[in-house]
Design a protein around this motif. Sequence first.
Motif, PDB file in Angstrom:
ATOM      1  N   THR A  36     -18.098  30.427 -31.677  1.00  0.00           N
ATOM      2  CA  THR A  36     -17.325  29.776 -30.612  1.00  0.00           C
ATOM      3  C   THR A  36     -16.326  30.780 -30.042  1.00  0.00           C
TER       4      THR A  36
ATOM      5  N   ARG B 168     -10.616  31.821 -27.471  1.00  0.00           N
ATOM      6  CA  ARG B 168      -9.689  31.031 -26.655  1.00  0.00           C
ATOM      7  C   ARG B 168     -10.320  29.686 -26.304  1.00  0.00           C
ATOM      8  N   SER B 169      -9.576  28.630 -26.449  1.00  0.00           N
ATOM      9  CA  SER B 169      -9.971  27.243 -26.116  1.00  0.00           C
ATOM     10  C   SER B 169     -11.438  26.897 -26.403  1.00  0.00           C
ATOM     11  N   PRO B 170     -11.815  26.869 -27.675  1.00  0.00           N
ATOM     12  CA  PRO B 170     -13.192  26.546 -28.023  1.00  0.00           C
ATOM     13  C   PRO B 170     -13.482  25.040 -27.901  1.00  0.00           C
ATOM     14  N   ASP B 171     -14.726  24.709 -27.539  1.00  0.00           N
ATOM     15  CA  ASP B 171     -15.165  23.310 -27.563  1.00  0.00           C
ATOM     16  C   ASP B 171     -16.199  23.199 -28.682  1.00  0.00           C
TER      17      ASP B 171
ATOM     18  N   GLN C 159      -6.682  26.431 -35.272  1.00  0.00           N
ATOM     19  CA  GLN C 159      -7.818  25.686 -34.718  1.00  0.00           C
ATOM     20  C   GLN C 159      -8.398  24.687 -35.719  1.00  0.00           C
TER      21      GLN C 159
ATOM     22  N   GLN D 160      -7.994  20.638 -35.015  1.00  0.00           N
ATOM     23  CA  GLN D 160      -8.862  20.195 -33.905  1.00  0.00           C
ATOM     24  C   GLN D 160     -10.330  20.153 -34.353  1.00  0.00           C
TER      25      GLN D 160
ATOM     26  N   GLN E 179     -13.000  16.781 -34.812  1.00  0.00           N
ATOM     27  CA  GLN E 179     -14.325  16.670 -34.170  1.00  0.00           C
ATOM     28  C   GLN E 179     -15.449  16.590 -35.210  1.00  0.00           C
TER      29      GLN E 179
END
Length: 307
Positions: A141, A144-147, A171, A174, A178
Amino acid sequence: QNGNKAGGKTVEVIVKDDAGIPDTTRRLAQELVVNDKVVALAGFGITPSALATAPIATQSKTPMVVMAAATSAITAASPYVVRTSFTLPQAAVGLAEWATKNKIGKVVTLVADYGPGNDAEKYFAERMTLNGGKVLDKLRTPLRSPDFAPVLQKVRDAAPDALFVFLPSGQGAQFMKQFGERGLDKAGIRLIATGDVTDDDQLNDMGDVALGVVSSHHYSAAHDSPANKKFVAAFEAANKFRPNFMAVGGYDGMRVIYNALNASKGARGEALLNAMKGQLFESPRGPVLIDAQTRDIVQDIYIRKVE
């Protein structure tokens, strides 16, 4: 804790915030060396910042103490780098050893796509395979700003015994959320990780999905030793939160600088660096050695379980 004198001189600590941007780290380090004439540079939260600063340490002959960044190659970037954090291979190999001994045969790896993540993926997969395990897929991933949603779906479809994860500190909460929302825990996929994922600092915010997660790391606030109990009590009194591996890396980094200043009678450059090499002491994490040849940290790695 030890006063503000070391090597017969008064110690001044100058704190700069690089916001985790390597160009900023490099610029600040240059200013500290040229304008402030510091005897040592210390900190480096992420690998790219450490690598960006290494040439400055070499050119100016300034010891550079890496307190957090964990890619194995960092100490090779300059002969003036000394590390008091950990390396990802140390954590990843230990966890792969544990996994194959604990009936985990098929694994998917999931890492942040930068130096430490690539290290974790490589060393975990190599040891897993060597021990007869199978790595079904290797997922990455962005830093920066992983989904995490798309990769977690892939993990679910692959149906491994376990998912091995490395993510930088911050991280983990978060990701855990998920992981739970997508029902991977209910699907019988175990979560095993490097210790950054279940960071002491954030563990309480993760909820019940974190229960049972097994991780490998060099430190935990729960480490059962007199030195650590004292450290945790002092740290919590000063900061109102639980110390994590960043805290112990910083604490030991300051100790290495302080002891080296005393041993070298306040020297600079090569003499200060030499006084850092080979230091052996009892850290809140357990026994620690700064290897004189590699200038890297030698330490115990612990297998930890969230309960």
